[in-house]
Motif scaffolding. Structure first.
Motif, PDB file in Angstrom:
ATOM      1  N   ALA A  33       0.792  -1.189  -0.068  1.00 41.13           N
ATOM      2  CA  ALA A  33       0.083  -0.003   0.145  1.00 41.13           C
ATOM      3  C   ALA A  33       0.982   1.194   0.082  1.00 41.13           C
ATOM      4  O   ALA A  33       0.308   2.541  -0.601  1.00 41.13           O
ATOM      5  N   TYR A  34       2.118   0.920   0.539  1.00 39.64           N
ATOM      6  CA  TYR A  34       2.958   2.311   0.543  1.00 39.64           C
ATOM      7  C   TYR A  34       3.469   2.689  -0.764  1.00 39.64           C
ATOM      8  O   TYR A  34       3.348   3.788  -1.104  1.00 39.64           O
ATOM      9  N   GLU A  35       3.943   1.604  -1.383  1.00 43.62           N
ATOM     10  CA  GLU A  35       4.359   1.874  -2.805  1.00 43.62           C
ATOM     11  C   GLU A  35       3.325   2.562  -3.636  1.00 43.62           C
ATOM     12  O   GLU A  35       3.265   3.522  -4.624  1.00 43.62           O
ATOM     13  N   ARG A  36       1.898   1.982  -3.532  1.00 46.01           N
ATOM     14  CA  ARG A  36       0.900   2.567  -4.410  1.00 46.01           C
ATOM     15  C   ARG A  36       0.603   3.852  -4.110  1.00 46.01           C
ATOM     16  O   ARG A  36       0.234   4.684  -4.966  1.00 46.01           O
ATOM     17  N   SER A  37       0.619   4.412  -2.730  1.00 45.43           N
ATOM     18  CA  SER A  37       0.408   5.558  -2.502  1.00 45.43           C
ATOM     19  C   SER A  37       1.519   6.591  -3.052  1.00 45.43           C
ATOM     20  O   SER A  37       1.456   7.812  -3.668  1.00 45.43           O
ATOM     21  N   GLN A  38       2.851   6.263  -3.470  1.00 43.87           N
ATOM     22  CA  GLN A  38       3.909   6.731  -3.916  1.00 43.87           C
ATOM     23  C   GLN A  38       3.560   7.199  -5.655  1.00 43.87           C
ATOM     24  O   GLN A  38       3.846   8.045  -6.150  1.00 43.87           O
ATOM     25  N   LYS A 295      -3.629  11.293   0.643  1.00 45.56           N
ATOM     26  CA  LYS A 295      -4.936  10.782   0.476  1.00 45.56           C
ATOM     27  C   LYS A 295      -5.039   9.188   0.439  1.00 45.56           C
ATOM     28  O   LYS A 295      -6.046   8.601   0.204  1.00 45.56           O
ATOM     29  N   TYR A 296      -3.683   8.649   0.131  1.00 44.42           N
ATOM     30  CA  TYR A 296      -3.836   7.028  -0.104  1.00 44.42           C
ATOM     31  C   TYR A 296      -3.406   6.293   1.153  1.00 44.42           C
ATOM     32  O   TYR A 296      -3.605   5.115   0.921  1.00 44.42           O
ATOM     33  N   ILE A 297      -2.535   6.956   2.158  1.00 47.74           N
ATOM     34  CA  ILE A 297      -2.151   5.899   3.091  1.00 47.74           C
ATOM     35  C   ILE A 297      -2.082   6.793   4.337  1.00 47.74           C
ATOM     36  O   ILE A 297      -1.777   8.224   4.221  1.00 47.74           O
ATOM     37  N   ALA A 298      -1.955   6.344   5.590  1.00 46.99           N
ATOM     38  CA  ALA A 298      -2.175   7.148   6.987  1.00 46.99           C
ATOM     39  C   ALA A 298      -0.649   7.593   7.371  1.00 46.99           C
ATOM     40  O   ALA A 298      -0.389   7.146   8.274  1.00 46.99           O
TER      41      ALA A 298
END
Length: 360
Positions: A33-38, A295-298
């Motif tokens: 999920a972290y990479e997807r937020s980037q 917007k994509y990860i906390a």
């Protein structure tokens, strides 16, 4: 086995990208999920604005392939997302490009980057993008009538039965044991710097050792909870948030005793695309991009000016502020990573930890 497979794949991916054409940049990050937020907040708009293609490569810990490439004198990555301690060590070894804060974008009101980044977010060779926390999460369906709420509850197998998930390293286990044993957050490193404090931490870990499932990759604690293999686990707050909000998992986070850290972008010397790498780093750490990632990860943005721009999750319904590790309500018992302490004590505590795991 899983970790080895991911790292092998990552290194192989880096090798295939070694001869990257001009107009590309190879970014090594943590996957999930972290990479997807980037990708959403940094990569897509960067390519749209500059025309430079971003090759994203995942590793369990990007510092591992970075160190391997430095030792082999065969650099194939351009930008690596690493923890503070690795950034400091590699910079001291002369492996990284020094970054002048003056070249970084100012805040929208003109405040220089050096004044806009939060304390600890700028180093000689690294620029932070996010603050993140290692926290406790539990499956609400397992404790519907009596939910846990503190670090001490994580160690209470009688009141809160079930297996526990913990990372297989001393950095994010010993401190939690001390917090659960009543040591104040601001005394953790004093304790861990003494034989008495280390003995106390291991004695607390002894109370749950037989019920621990050890994890090594960031996706594992979420999966352990989802599969019912554990009832509580520690892990990265952004991963748990993604499972809770994006996937609807019945998890809840306990913020008591969170371990806070920074992730930082670094550029190795002799990277194949140094100019594109610097452009990417500057773009990805400007005020708007850091706010957009939220917007994509906390994870909390590393710039002060980004805070006011953090709004809703991408679903348009979830306020992000209550889920940020930097929320004041979550900071009362937080332990901030101390890279200098770990530079001095990591080897000895890792040796003690590994011996303890082996039962000796």
């Amino acid at each position: 086995m899983k970790k080895t497979l991911i790292l092998t794949t990552a290194i192989a991916g880096l090798a295939s990208a070694a001869v990257a054409a001009e107009g590309e940049v190879n970014v090594v990050s943590w996957g999930g999920a972290y990479e997807r937020s980037q990708v959403e907040a940094y990569n897509a708009p960067f390519t749209e604005q500059t025309g430079i293609k971003v090759n994203m490569i995942a590793a369990d810990n990007p510092a591992t392939p970075l160190k391997a490439q430095v030792e082999a004198r065969n650099i194939s990555g351009d930008v690596f997302d690493v923890e503070v301690s690795d950034a400091i060590r590699l910079c001291d070894e002369g492996a990284l490009v020094e970054i002048d804060p003056a070249v970084l974008p100012a805040a929208p009101d003109g405040t220089p980057a050096e004044e806009d980044f939060l304390d600890g977010a700028l180093l000689d060779c690294a620029v932070a993008n996010i603050f993140w926390g290692t926290v406790i999460a539990f499956d609400e369906t397992k404790f519907a009538d009596n939910p846990p709420s503190t670090a001490a509850d994580f160690f209470d197998l009688e009141a809160f039965p079930g297996k526990r998930g913990l990372p297989k390293n001393p950095k994010r286990t010993l401190y939690l044991a001390l917090i659960a044993d009543g040591v104040p957050a601001d005394e953790i490193y004093d304790k861990l710097g003494s034989d008495e404090g280390v003995d106390q931490a291991f004695a607390k870990l002894d109370t749950i050792k037989d019920e621990v499932v050890w994890w090594e990759a960031g996706a594992q604690p979420v999966q352990l909870l989802a599969d019912g293999e554990v009832t509580m686990a520690t892990g990265y707050n952004g991963r748990f948030f993604d499972a809770m909000v994006a996937e609807g998992k019945p998890f809840k986070i306990i913020w008591d005793g969170q371990y806070m850290d920074l992730d930082m972008f670094v550029i190795p010397k002799d990277s194949p695309n140094p100019e594109a790498a610097m452009e990417y780093l500057k773009f990805a750490t400007d005020t708007q991009r850091l706010a957009d990632q939220a917007k994509y990860i906390a994870y909390g943005p590393a710039r002060k000016s980004s805070a006011a721009l953090v709004g809703m999750y991408q679903d348009g319904e979830t306020e992000m502020a209550p889920h940020m590790p930097t929320n004041p309500d979550h900071m009362t018992s937080a332990v901030m990573d101390d890279p200098e302490f770990w530079a001095d004590h990591d080897a000895e505590l890792t040796e003690r930890f590994n011996s303890w795991l082996a039962g000796s």
